[in-house]
Design a protein around this motif. Sequence first.
Motif, PDB file in Angstrom:
ATOM      1  N   ARG A  37       0.846  -1.216   0.000  1.00 21.20           N
ATOM      2  CA  ARG A  37       0.000   0.000   0.000  1.00 21.20           C
ATOM      3  C   ARG A  37       0.868   1.247   0.000  1.00 21.20           C
ATOM      4  O   ARG A  37       0.543   2.239  -0.623  1.00 21.20           O
ATOM      5  N   ARG A  38       1.985   1.163   0.716  1.00 20.35           N
ATOM      6  CA  ARG A  38       2.878   2.321   0.809  1.00 20.35           C
ATOM      7  C   ARG A  38       3.597   2.562  -0.520  1.00 20.35           C
ATOM      8  O   ARG A  38       3.557   3.667  -1.055  1.00 20.35           O
ATOM      9  N   VAL A  39       4.229   1.535  -1.086  1.00 18.99           N
ATOM     10  CA  VAL A  39       5.059   1.799  -2.274  1.00 18.99           C
ATOM     11  C   VAL A  39       4.252   1.840  -3.575  1.00 18.99           C
ATOM     12  O   VAL A  39       4.683   2.449  -4.545  1.00 18.99           O
ATOM     13  N   PHE A  40       3.072   1.195  -3.602  1.00 18.67           N
ATOM     14  CA  PHE A  40       2.255   1.203  -4.818  1.00 18.67           C
ATOM     15  C   PHE A  40       1.139   2.250  -4.749  1.00 18.67           C
ATOM     16  O   PHE A  40       0.225   2.229  -5.573  1.00 18.67           O
ATOM     17  N   ALA A  41       1.226   3.164  -3.782  1.00 18.34           N
ATOM     18  CA  ALA A  41       0.167   4.187  -3.648  1.00 18.34           C
ATOM     19  C   ALA A  41       0.204   5.127  -4.848  1.00 18.34           C
ATOM     20  O   ALA A  41       1.269   5.508  -5.321  1.00 18.34           O
ATOM     21  N   GLY A  42      -0.983   5.476  -5.353  1.00 17.85           N
ATOM     22  CA  GLY A  42      -1.105   6.499  -6.399  1.00 17.85           C
ATOM     23  C   GLY A  42      -0.428   6.137  -7.704  1.00 17.85           C
ATOM     24  O   GLY A  42       0.184   7.004  -8.346  1.00 17.85           O
ATOM     25  N   LEU A  43      -0.546   4.888  -8.125  1.00 16.41           N
ATOM     26  CA  LEU A  43       0.064   4.492  -9.408  1.00 16.41           C
ATOM     27  C   LEU A  43      -0.605   5.250 -10.551  1.00 16.41           C
ATOM     28  O   LEU A  43      -1.815   5.491 -10.519  1.00 16.41           O
ATOM     29  N   PRO A  44       0.177   5.618 -11.588  1.00 18.66           N
ATOM     30  CA  PRO A  44      -0.410   6.358 -12.712  1.00 18.66           C
ATOM     31  C   PRO A  44      -1.281   5.455 -13.599  1.00 18.66           C
ATOM     32  O   PRO A  44      -1.412   4.256 -13.334  1.00 18.66           O
ATOM     33  N   GLY A  45      -1.820   6.019 -14.656  1.00 19.74           N
ATOM     34  CA  GLY A  45      -2.756   5.302 -15.527  1.00 19.74           C
ATOM     35  C   GLY A  45      -2.127   4.190 -16.343  1.00 19.74           C
ATOM     36  O   GLY A  45      -2.820   3.279 -16.804  1.00 19.74           O
ATOM     37  N   THR A  46      -0.815   4.254 -16.534  1.00 23.30           N
ATOM     38  CA  THR A  46      -0.113   3.180 -17.239  1.00 23.30           C
ATOM     39  C   THR A  46       1.088   2.759 -16.408  1.00 23.30           C
ATOM     40  O   THR A  46       1.896   3.603 -16.007  1.00 23.30           O
ATOM     41  N   VAL A  47       1.181   1.465 -16.163  1.00 21.10           N
ATOM     42  CA  VAL A  47       2.249   0.930 -15.318  1.00 21.10           C
ATOM     43  C   VAL A  47       2.872  -0.262 -16.032  1.00 21.10           C
ATOM     44  O   VAL A  47       2.156  -1.075 -16.629  1.00 21.10           O
ATOM     45  N   VAL A  48       4.198  -0.345 -15.972  1.00 17.48           N
ATOM     46  CA  VAL A  48       4.897  -1.540 -16.478  1.00 17.48           C
ATOM     47  C   VAL A  48       5.173  -2.426 -15.269  1.00 17.48           C
ATOM     48  O   VAL A  48       5.693  -1.941 -14.252  1.00 17.48           O
ATOM     49  N   GLU A  49       4.820  -3.693 -15.368  1.00 21.90           N
ATOM     50  CA  GLU A  49       5.130  -4.611 -14.264  1.00 21.90           C
ATOM     51  C   GLU A  49       6.011  -5.755 -14.759  1.00 21.90           C
ATOM     52  O   GLU A  49       5.732  -6.386 -15.773  1.00 21.90           O
ATOM     53  N   LEU A  50       7.067  -6.022 -13.994  1.00 23.49           N
ATOM     54  CA  LEU A  50       7.947  -7.151 -14.291  1.00 23.49           C
ATOM     55  C   LEU A  50       7.386  -8.378 -13.582  1.00 23.49           C
ATOM     56  O   LEU A  50       7.089  -8.318 -12.390  1.00 23.49           O
ATOM     57  N   GLY A  51       7.240  -9.489 -14.289  1.00 24.47           N
ATOM     58  CA  GLY A  51       6.806 -10.739 -13.655  1.00 24.47           C
ATOM     59  C   GLY A  51       5.470 -10.626 -12.949  1.00 24.47           C
ATOM     60  O   GLY A  51       5.384 -10.861 -11.740  1.00 24.47           O
ATOM     61  N   SER A  52       4.426 -10.307 -13.698  1.00 27.54           N
ATOM     62  CA  SER A  52       3.108 -10.062 -13.078  1.00 27.54           C
ATOM     63  C   SER A  52       2.486 -11.300 -12.469  1.00 27.54           C
ATOM     64  O   SER A  52       1.553 -11.188 -11.662  1.00 27.54           O
ATOM     65  N   GLY A  53       2.956 -12.488 -12.861  1.00 31.53           N
ATOM     66  CA  GLY A  53       2.392 -13.717 -12.316  1.00 31.53           C
ATOM     67  C   GLY A  53       0.923 -13.823 -12.659  1.00 31.53           C
ATOM     68  O   GLY A  53       0.515 -13.609 -13.803  1.00 31.53           O
ATOM     69  N   VAL A  54       0.106 -14.138 -11.641  1.00 28.61           N
ATOM     70  CA  VAL A  54      -1.332 -14.289 -11.877  1.00 28.61           C
ATOM     71  C   VAL A  54      -2.097 -13.023 -11.498  1.00 28.61           C
ATOM     72  O   VAL A  54      -3.313 -13.034 -11.395  1.00 28.61           O
ATOM     73  N   GLY A  55      -1.361 -11.924 -11.279  1.00 23.76           N
ATOM     74  CA  GLY A  55      -2.027 -10.623 -11.126  1.00 23.76           C
ATOM     75  C   GLY A  55      -2.163 -10.128  -9.701  1.00 23.76           C
ATOM     76  O   GLY A  55      -3.085  -9.358  -9.392  1.00 23.76           O
ATOM     77  N   ALA A  56      -1.205 -10.473  -8.835  1.00 23.98           N
ATOM     78  CA  ALA A  56      -1.283 -10.078  -7.414  1.00 23.98           C
ATOM     79  C   ALA A  56      -1.387  -8.562  -7.243  1.00 23.98           C
ATOM     80  O   ALA A  56      -1.977  -8.101  -6.260  1.00 23.98           O
ATOM     81  N   ASN A  57      -0.826  -7.790  -8.165  1.00 26.36           N
ATOM     82  CA  ASN A  57      -0.761  -6.340  -7.949  1.00 26.36           C
ATOM     83  C   ASN A  57      -1.819  -5.552  -8.714  1.00 26.36           C
ATOM     84  O   ASN A  57      -1.815  -4.311  -8.672  1.00 26.36           O
ATOM     85  N   LEU A  58      -2.724  -6.256  -9.392  1.00 24.95           N
ATOM     86  CA  LEU A  58      -3.767  -5.549 -10.145  1.00 24.95           C
ATOM     87  C   LEU A  58      -4.629  -4.688  -9.229  1.00 24.95           C
ATOM     88  O   LEU A  58      -5.114  -3.637  -9.620  1.00 24.95           O
ATOM     89  N   ARG A  59      -4.783  -5.116  -7.992  1.00 25.97           N
ATOM     90  CA  ARG A  59      -5.632  -4.383  -7.040  1.00 25.97           C
ATOM     91  C   ARG A  59      -5.090  -2.988  -6.745  1.00 25.97           C
ATOM     92  O   ARG A  59      -5.809  -2.144  -6.231  1.00 25.97           O
ATOM     93  N   TYR A  60      -3.797  -2.744  -7.051  1.00 27.06           N
ATOM     94  CA  TYR A  60      -3.211  -1.421  -6.774  1.00 27.06           C
ATOM     95  C   TYR A  60      -3.366  -0.462  -7.956  1.00 27.06           C
ATOM     96  O   TYR A  60      -2.949   0.689  -7.868  1.00 27.06           O
TER      97      TYR A  60
END
Length: 214
Positions: A37-60
């Motif tokens: 929550r601290r480091v992924f706060a306020g993500l912009p409209g387009t984000v590049v993610e390395l190794g997204s897996g099954v989508g653990a970070n989509l909620r951010y």
Amino acid sequence: MSSATAFEVHRGRGPFNAAFFSLLGPYIEWNVRHHKRRVFAGLPGTVVELGSGVGANLRYLQPGSTLVAIEPNHPMHHRLRTAAERRGVDLDLRDSIAEHTGLPDRSADTVISSLVLCTVTDPVAVLAEVRRILRPGGTFRFVEHVAAPPGTVTRSLQRALRRPWAWTFEGCSCERDLSTLLHTAGFARVDLEPYRLHSPFITFNTQIAGVAHR
Ligand SMILES: C[S@@+](CC[C@H](N)C(=O)[O-])C[C@H]1O[C@@H](n2cnc3c(N)ncnc32)[C@H](O)[C@@H]1O
């Protein structure tokens, strides 16, 4: 020149890991949620993610935003697509590796990763790639597990279990000093916090979360 040019999908362990992270994802998430929550706060409209897996970070990500997902492990793709659809996130799924994303120089505002620098073949090459694709002023935000301090019981366990752990989790190492790699990767500034989880996965409990500024 990096030695990492390809990702080999394993017929058994690829699907096993996709199922593992789907099943245990909520438990892992519960453990690291404050840091994310601290480091992924306020993500912009387009984000590049390395190794997204099954989508653990989509909620951010906000619904309607775009995730450029660098994920070479095909068995993860179906679950990742389904999760992105459920969250209303546009998924731009790239079958490339984090060492060579194929993205243009200075094209990204934000790159994120969680539990990925432990598994990539060449973390130094990955950090150089992140710097290459980030715009000046852009950020790399990460939540990763790292080596415990030398001489500790946890460090001995990380050493003792390194082979079965790497075999099971497709190359994952619990012995990487990622803090040093991040601090020496040429970012303008790196803010990171080490912390310890209290999960039964002892070798995985020593972690860092933070932001590297391009
Ligand atoms: C431990 S899983 C973490 C997945 C997800 N980020 C999470 O937090 O649940 C590691 C992920 O990194 C991916 N991976 C491994 N090597 C990679 C590479 N060289 N480039 C990009 N992704 C890679 C794997 O396919 C897997 O999805």
